[in-house]
Scaffold this active site. Structure first.
Site, PDB file in Angstrom:
ATOM      1  N   VAL A 116     -30.434  61.905  20.653  1.00 34.44           N
ATOM      2  CA  VAL A 116     -30.336  62.554  21.965  1.00 34.44           C
ATOM      3  C   VAL A 116     -29.242  63.609  21.877  1.00 34.44           C
ATOM      4  O   VAL A 116     -28.087  63.298  21.568  1.00 34.44           O
ATOM      5  CB  VAL A 116     -29.992  61.516  23.064  1.00 34.44           C
ATOM      6  CG1 VAL A 116     -29.653  62.201  24.375  1.00 34.44           C
ATOM      7  CG2 VAL A 116     -31.132  60.526  23.242  1.00 34.44           C
TER       8      VAL A 116
ATOM      9  N   GLY B 147     -30.717  51.648  19.587  1.00 34.94           N
ATOM     10  CA  GLY B 147     -31.495  50.561  18.988  1.00 34.94           C
ATOM     11  C   GLY B 147     -30.622  49.592  18.215  1.00 34.94           C
ATOM     12  O   GLY B 147     -30.979  49.123  17.138  1.00 34.94           O
TER      13      GLY B 147
ATOM     14  N   SER C 103     -31.458  56.569  16.712  1.00 35.05           N
ATOM     15  CA  SER C 103     -31.260  57.634  15.732  1.00 35.05           C
ATOM     16  C   SER C 103     -30.918  57.048  14.368  1.00 35.05           C
ATOM     17  O   SER C 103     -29.983  56.259  14.252  1.00 35.05           O
ATOM     18  CB  SER C 103     -30.120  58.537  16.219  1.00 35.05           C
ATOM     19  OG  SER C 103     -29.647  59.308  15.156  1.00 35.05           O
TER      20      SER C 103
ATOM     21  N   ALA D  24     -21.529  35.854  16.148  1.00 38.69           N
ATOM     22  CA  ALA D  24     -21.299  34.545  16.771  1.00 38.69           C
ATOM     23  C   ALA D  24     -21.654  34.627  18.244  1.00 38.69           C
ATOM     24  O   ALA D  24     -21.440  35.647  18.893  1.00 38.69           O
ATOM     25  CB  ALA D  24     -19.843  34.136  16.609  1.00 38.69           C
TER      26      ALA D  24
ATOM     27  N   ALA E 148     -28.109  45.542  21.590  1.00 39.75           N
ATOM     28  CA  ALA E 148     -28.252  45.695  23.047  1.00 39.75           C
ATOM     29  C   ALA E 148     -29.581  46.354  23.388  1.00 39.75           C
ATOM     30  O   ALA E 148     -30.311  45.874  24.270  1.00 39.75           O
ATOM     31  CB  ALA E 148     -27.087  46.510  23.604  1.00 39.75           C
TER      32      ALA E 148
ATOM     33  N   LEU F 180     -22.033  47.804  23.962  1.00 41.45           N
ATOM     34  CA  LEU F 180     -20.761  48.488  23.748  1.00 41.45           C
ATOM     35  C   LEU F 180     -20.605  49.684  24.675  1.00 41.45           C
ATOM     36  O   LEU F 180     -19.489  50.084  24.993  1.00 41.45           O
ATOM     37  CB  LEU F 180     -20.657  48.926  22.276  1.00 41.45           C
ATOM     38  CG  LEU F 180     -20.759  47.772  21.259  1.00 41.45           C
ATOM     39  CD1 LEU F 180     -20.793  48.313  19.838  1.00 41.45           C
ATOM     40  CD2 LEU F 180     -19.602  46.791  21.416  1.00 41.45           C
TER      41      LEU F 180
ATOM     42  N   LYS G  12     -23.806  26.597  15.746  1.00 35.66           N
ATOM     43  CA  LYS G  12     -22.390  26.724  16.097  1.00 35.66           C
ATOM     44  C   LYS G  12     -22.060  25.726  17.207  1.00 35.66           C
ATOM     45  O   LYS G  12     -22.703  25.735  18.252  1.00 35.66           O
ATOM     46  CB  LYS G  12     -22.115  28.160  16.566  1.00 35.66           C
ATOM     47  CG  LYS G  12     -20.744  28.345  17.165  1.00 35.66           C
ATOM     48  CD  LYS G  12     -20.471  29.780  17.558  1.00 35.66           C
ATOM     49  CE  LYS G  12     -19.181  29.868  18.352  1.00 35.66           C
ATOM     50  NZ  LYS G  12     -18.907  31.204  18.863  1.00 35.66           N
TER      51      LYS G  12
HETATM   52  C1  LIG Z   1     -15.339  43.935  15.425  1.00 35.73           C
HETATM   53  C2  LIG Z   1     -16.457  43.467  16.293  1.00 35.73           C
HETATM   54  C3  LIG Z   1     -16.893  42.149  16.201  1.00 35.73           C
HETATM   55  C4  LIG Z   1     -17.925  41.692  17.033  1.00 35.73           C
HETATM   56  N1  LIG Z   1     -18.295  40.376  16.979  1.00 35.73           N
HETATM   57  C5  LIG Z   1     -19.183  39.910  17.872  1.00 35.73           C
HETATM   58  C6  LIG Z   1     -19.553  38.553  17.898  1.00 35.73           C
HETATM   59  O1  LIG Z   1     -19.120  37.738  17.076  1.00 35.73           O
HETATM   60  N2  LIG Z   1     -20.422  38.139  18.837  1.00 35.73           N
HETATM   61  C7  LIG Z   1     -20.966  39.007  19.744  1.00 35.73           C
HETATM   62  O2  LIG Z   1     -21.723  38.571  20.604  1.00 35.73           O
HETATM   63  N3  LIG Z   1     -20.669  40.300  19.706  1.00 35.73           N
HETATM   64  C8  LIG Z   1     -19.794  40.771  18.809  1.00 35.73           C
HETATM   65  N4  LIG Z   1     -19.497  42.106  18.798  1.00 35.73           N
HETATM   66  C9  LIG Z   1     -20.183  43.018  19.709  1.00 35.73           C
HETATM   67  C10 LIG Z   1     -21.586  43.308  19.206  1.00 35.73           C
HETATM   68  O3  LIG Z   1     -21.543  43.793  17.900  1.00 35.73           O
HETATM   69  C11 LIG Z   1     -22.238  44.331  20.114  1.00 35.73           C
HETATM   70  O4  LIG Z   1     -22.051  43.978  21.440  1.00 35.73           O
HETATM   71  C12 LIG Z   1     -23.698  44.362  19.881  1.00 35.73           C
HETATM   72  O5  LIG Z   1     -24.001  44.532  18.538  1.00 35.73           O
HETATM   73  C13 LIG Z   1     -24.353  45.455  20.670  1.00 35.73           C
HETATM   74  O6  LIG Z   1     -24.035  46.697  20.146  1.00 35.73           O
HETATM   75  P1  LIG Z   1     -24.790  47.925  20.787  1.00 35.73           P
HETATM   76  O7  LIG Z   1     -26.243  47.732  20.588  1.00 35.73           O
HETATM   77  O8  LIG Z   1     -24.270  48.110  22.150  1.00 35.73           O
HETATM   78  O9  LIG Z   1     -24.283  49.199  19.959  1.00 35.73           O
HETATM   79  P2  LIG Z   1     -24.565  49.694  18.467  1.00 35.73           P
HETATM   80  O10 LIG Z   1     -24.845  48.602  17.532  1.00 35.73           O
HETATM   81  O11 LIG Z   1     -23.428  50.618  18.160  1.00 35.73           O
HETATM   82  O12 LIG Z   1     -25.897  50.558  18.569  1.00 35.73           O
HETATM   83  C14 LIG Z   1     -25.898  51.862  19.090  1.00 35.73           C
HETATM   84  C15 LIG Z   1     -27.289  52.452  18.942  1.00 35.73           C
HETATM   85  O13 LIG Z   1     -27.342  53.670  19.661  1.00 35.73           O
HETATM   86  C16 LIG Z   1     -27.971  54.665  18.877  1.00 35.73           C
HETATM   87  N5  LIG Z   1     -27.446  55.967  19.319  1.00 35.73           N
HETATM   88  C17 LIG Z   1     -26.158  56.318  19.538  1.00 35.73           C
HETATM   89  N6  LIG Z   1     -26.078  57.596  19.933  1.00 35.73           N
HETATM   90  C18 LIG Z   1     -27.346  58.063  19.981  1.00 35.73           C
HETATM   91  C19 LIG Z   1     -27.924  59.314  20.295  1.00 35.73           C
HETATM   92  N7  LIG Z   1     -27.182  60.369  20.663  1.00 35.73           N
HETATM   93  N8  LIG Z   1     -29.256  59.418  20.212  1.00 35.73           N
HETATM   94  C20 LIG Z   1     -30.047  58.390  19.843  1.00 35.73           C
HETATM   95  N9  LIG Z   1     -29.554  57.172  19.542  1.00 35.73           N
HETATM   96  C21 LIG Z   1     -28.218  57.030  19.596  1.00 35.73           C
HETATM   97  C22 LIG Z   1     -27.622  54.305  17.446  1.00 35.73           C
HETATM   98  O14 LIG Z   1     -28.541  54.861  16.547  1.00 35.73           O
HETATM   99  C23 LIG Z   1     -27.723  52.781  17.529  1.00 35.73           C
HETATM  100  O15 LIG Z   1     -29.065  52.420  17.351  1.00 35.73           O
HETATM  101  C24 LIG Z   1     -18.512  42.582  17.950  1.00 35.73           C
HETATM  102  C25 LIG Z   1     -18.102  43.911  18.000  1.00 35.73           C
HETATM  103  C26 LIG Z   1     -17.080  44.353  17.191  1.00 35.73           C
HETATM  104  C27 LIG Z   1     -16.645  45.784  17.296  1.00 35.73           C
END
Ligand SMILES: Cc1cc2nc3c(=O)[nH]c(=O)nc-3n(C[C@H](O)[C@H](O)[C@H](O)COP(=O)(O)OP(=O)(O)OC[C@H]3O[C@@H](n4cnc5c(N)ncnc54)[C@H](O)[C@@H]3O)c2cc1C
Length: 498
Positions: free
Chosen positions: A184, A12, A38, A49, A15, A332, A77
């Site tokens: 999970v 959550g 979680s 950004a 993405a 990610l 932006k």
């Molecule tokens: C340094 C840095 C700078 C960034 N800057 C930018 C930017 O400027 N612009 C941009 O577009 N993107 C940027 N990004 C990327 C952006 O932050 C991510 O692509 C975006 O937030 C999506 O993250 P996510 O949802 O994939 O993962 P996360 O935010 O890590 O979310 C993971 C989710 O999975 C859940 N989860 C994990 N394991 C389990 C499990 N076993 N059971 C249940 N739930 C679980 C967690 O609870 C959480 O809700 C940046 C990333 C980094 C590292």
């Protein structure tokens, strides 16, 4: 018909909620969507950004721009200012939108290159409305410059991605997405097909599905830990593998652009939101230890710090298959390219669009999976090459990182683009590349200087016609810039947050 009935999204963060909101909007009437997140595993907490196509995503969800910016402390932006990248002391902008106006089939920049032969001081960015507005900290919406052939302002946003996820969560739940809190802990696979059949949560609940979307962040709980898809590591081209992030108080001006400042061991970002600035330092752990990175970032921030700096480690690269069996990785979990061109949320957006266009039946036709993976690979590699270009094309004196990147072998496509541009002023980006000719040109000129030649077609007008043409473009842009509001005033009027 053998249709998908249950989609399970694990994660959550931005993405997960982007996927949930869009799937609910498009297929939510016929398909059950469940999102598991979680409370014990935090989201990444950065990512502020973006690039212009995010407007389309929000529009498709029916989110009004002013509501979105109010809810996320967002700002406008117009581009990214790169400081010290080509050389120490130099800067340029990758500004969104058009620059000047092509004449017939001949791209505009060839006329600028020709004109610089007699007047070396002509600046390519004089003809970019986005750049001129950014320079003066101005913004108001403008589709076209009236009574001219020129396009208006093209914008993206800076915003708090955590607040964006909350907004999308509200929309998703209202549209019928079931949210489950829980970790999970186990993933069941079908013994014959290897498809995921269900996930088990820490409290024993079992959630079954036909299609699983892994948005669990870097760990890739489904795509990697359960399906062992494998990861292609690109850190030999992009050696930065850590970031430290911290928030600071706003400045008196509200810049409508991201700053990206090169330092000896990496680069610093500065992203102005309504209520604070997001700062970070992306660096290569092999050249700098964590304590020095934190110190370096904090020493290069003017305003008061608002939280404790936090370090994040990453491996640049991509999952070998974005879609494996009945699991699609987004965000990610699908791979990571550093935020230099603010593309991660865009990759989520475009993967969701791709999934909707190739939405499968329950038996998951392998050719659909192959096509999805083929398109993802092209997209990821195109972005990777554009980011490598920034590192490779430098004449910086300071920092082993930069001499390494300048002299390293890069993918052939980058070398070909650089050579073609340097020798002829020409550039060719494929139609499915996210960053177009104008984006590449700005980095090539901004970091490598003007090309040695230009398109001979640009010789078909006289010197006087050329200078009249450029002067009139310059004047049109300058006059249009004057009519724009101060960015802060516009934000206050249009979408000021509490
Ligand atoms: C340094 C840095 C700078 C960034 N800057 C930018 C930017 O400027 N612009 C941009 O577009 N993107 C940027 N990004 C990327 C952006 O932050 C991510 O692509 C975006 O937030 C999506 O993250 P996510 O949802 O994939 O993962 P996360 O935010 O890590 O979310 C993971 C989710 O999975 C859940 N989860 C994990 N394991 C389990 C499990 N076993 N059971 C249940 N739930 C679980 C967690 O609870 C959480 O809700 C940046 C990333 C980094 C590292």
């Amino acid at each position: 018909v053998n249709s998908i009935k249950n989609v399970v999204i694990v994660g959550g963060g931005s993405a997960g909620w982007m996927a949930a909101a869009m799937l609910a909007r498009v297929v939510g009437r016929s398909i059950n969507i469940c999102l598991i997140e979680s409370d014990d595993i935090p989201t990444i907490g950065v990512g502020e950004a973006t690039i212009p196509p995010i407007q389309i995503f929000n529009q498709a969800l029916g989110i009004r721009e002013s509501d979105f910016l109010k809810a996320t402390q967002g700002t406008f932006k117009l581009g990214i200012q790169f400081e010290n990248w080509g050389q120490e002391g130099q800067h340029y902008m990758h500004a969104f939108g058009d620059i000047g106006k092509d004449l017939g089939l001949t791209p505009f920049h060839h006329y600028v290159v020709r004109a610089t032969r007699n007047s070396p001081d002509i600046d390519y960015w004089d003809f970019s409305l986005n750049y001129q507005a950014a320079l003066k900290h101005r913004f108001s919406p403008l589709t076209n410059i009236p009574d001219s052939p020129l396009c208006g302002i093209r914008h993206a946003y800076h915003f708090d991605a955590g607040l964006y996820a909350q907004l999308l969560r509200k929309i998703s739940v209202q549209s019928g997405v079931e949210r489950k809190e829980g970790k999970v802990v186990d993933v069941a696979l079908d013994s014959r097909s290897g498809h995921i059949t269900s996930v088990r949560l820490a409290d024993g609940q079992v959630v079954e599905g036909d299609l699983f979307i892994d948005c669990s962040g870097f760990r890739g709980r489904l795509i990697e830990q359960a399906l062992q898809t494998g990861y292609e590591d690109w850190s030999h081209w992009l050696p930065c593998d850590r970031a430290v992030a911290v928030q600071s108080e706003s400045e008196s001006v509200l810049r409508p652009y991201t700053r990206s400042i090169a330092h000896a061991e990496g680069w610093q970002w500065q992203i102005p939101l309504q209520h604070r600035i997001g700062n970070g330092f992306v660096y290569a752990g092999r050249y700098l230890d964590e304590a020095s990175a934190v110190e370096k970032l904090c020493n290069n921030i003017d305003g008061r710090l608002l939280n404790e700096p936090r370090t994040i480690k990453f491996v640049t690269g991509r999952r070998k298959k974005q879609w494996n069996r009945n699991c699609i990785a987004l965000g990610l979990a699908s791979g990571f390219l550093e935020p230099l061109e603010s593309t991660s949320l865009h990759l989520v957006q475009s993967a969701i669009t791709r999934l909707l266009k190739l939405f499968p039946r329950a038996d998951i036709e392998p050719s659909v999976v192959d096509e999805y993976n083929r398109q993802s690979l092209i997209e990821f590699e195109g972005l990777r090459d554009f980011i490598i270009l920034h590192y490779h094309l430098n004449s910086r004196k300071e920092g082993v990182l930069w001499s390494h990147c300048r002299t390293m072998d890069v993918p052939d496509r980058i070398t070909q683009k650089i050579d073609l541009f340097r020798r002829t002023g020409r550039i060719h980006c494929a139609s499915d590349e996210l960053f177009s000719n104008i984006a590449w040109q700005q980095v090539l000129i901004g970091q490598g200087g003007m090309p040695n030649d230009y398109d001979p077609m640009a010789d078909h007008i006289s010197d006087t016609q050329l200078s009249d043409y450029l002067n009139s473009m310059r004047t049109i842009v300058a006059v249009a810039t004057k009519d724009l509001s101060a960015h802060r005033d516009y934000i206050k009027r249009f979408c000021g947050a509490a």
